[in-house]
Scaffold this active site. Structure first.
Site, short mmCIF file in Angstrom:
data_model
loop_
_atom_site.label_atom_id
_atom_site.label_comp_id
_atom_site.label_asym_id
_atom_site.label_seq_id
_atom_site.Cartn_x
_atom_site.Cartn_y
_atom_site.Cartn_z
N SER A 120 -6.94 1.83 -0.75
CA SER A 120 -7.23 1.43 0.62
C SER A 120 -8.52 0.61 0.68
CB SER A 120 -7.38 2.66 1.51
OG SER A 120 -8.57 3.36 1.18
N ASP A 130 -3.70 -0.82 0.55
CA ASP A 130 -3.34 -0.09 1.76
C ASP A 130 -4.36 -0.33 2.87
OD1 ASP A 130 -1.87 1.84 3.28
OD2 ASP A 130 -3.31 3.40 2.71
N GLY A 152 0.64 8.44 7.57
CA GLY A 152 0.30 9.74 8.11
C GLY A 152 1.29 10.83 7.72
#
Length: 279
Positions: free
Chosen positions: A50, A83, A206
């Site tokens: 990320s 990400d 999530g």
């Protein structure tokens, strides 16, 4: 088997109607543990780095180089994905570093601006053979901004994909980032509507807050890429705590970090297998 383009894994899972696990790297030991889990399961893996992870390591290249090296020596197909890049420059840098896919996250932007920047990233990436994911309808939970009512509109999703040319779309269907309890309720009917409208692989962010049973149902309804981070981080951290509690005099960090790495192997293998067998 070695480093592969994300498109190969996504196309395979989408054609089979199964799920493809995409798990987040925090540091080199998580990358090692996650790949070992994929090898134990005999199932392909998408490793994710990320924007926050890149910032933690002082830049994208150090952790990306390590993850790429680990992927290249894997005995199963492993792809590397960027990400949640809210920085356009970071997304382009990942393409140049050899990532198999990038996610440009412009969901926080006004719709027209999101389309403009996402299309620019997609054009650059596609010219270099790199798969592109985008997001529409902000998934809650990031930076503490829990927004359980946010949902992606199917008609808008189709228009967004048509306008940007992205290969996969992350959608808001009831999950939320950074959940430590698996209590999220997904809108399975909306997932099916989105799948019908978009006709591109859908991505569930999530997923740590979603039970196994609901994840299986979500894959059956049309989800392909299943992102997991917090759930797996919990296994790593609990193993480290248990080791330090049992060995309070230890000072060699490799010993307790190894315990965390080993804890990832079984759970990542279990989840990859769960997704790969779901339909």
């Amino acid at each position: 088997m070695t480093l592969v383009n994300t498109r190969e894994l996504m196309d395979r899972a989408a054609a089979a109607g199964t799920g493809q696990g995409a798990f987040n790297v925090i540091h080199i030991e998580t990358a090692e543990g996650l790949v070992a889990g994929a090898e134990a399961a005999g199932v392909p893996l998408i490793l994710q780095i990320s924007e926050n992870c890149a910032k933690y390591h002082g830049g994208l290249e150090p952790i990306a180089s390590a993850a790429l090296a680990i992927a290249r020596t894997a005995s199963v197909p492993v792809a590397l994905h960027l990400d949640h890049a809210e920085s356009e420059d970071l997304a382009l840098a990942a393409v140049d570093l050899g990532f198999g896919s990038v996610m440009y996250d412009g969901a926080h932007l006004p719709y027209e601006w999101n389309v403009e920047v996402t299309k620019r990233v997609a054009t650059y990436a596609h010219e270099r053979g790199v798969y592109v994911e985008a997001e529409l309808g902000k998934v809650g939970g990031k930076d503490g901004a829990h927004a359980p009512g946010v949902r992606t509109d199917p008609a808008e999703a189709k228009a967004f994909v048509d306008a940007t040319g992205v290969d996969a779309l992350a959608v808001a269907v009831g999950s939320s980032h950074a959940m430590t309890e698996r209590s999220a309720a997904l809108d399975l009917h909306l997932i099916a509507r989105l799948k019908s409208a978009v006709v591109k692989p859908l991505v569930l962010h999530g997923s740590s807050g979603v039970t196994d049973e609901v994840l299986i149902a979500a894959i059956g309804a049309g989800m392909t890429k299943i992102n997991v981070s917090t759930h797996l981080n919990g296994f790593f951290t609990r193993a480290v705590r248990e080791y330090l509690d049992a060995n309070p005099a230890v000072v060699d960090s490799r010993k307790y970090i190894k315990a965390g790495r080993e804890a990832l192997v079984l759970e990542s293998a279990r989840m990859l297998t769960l997704f790969a067998k779901a339909k």
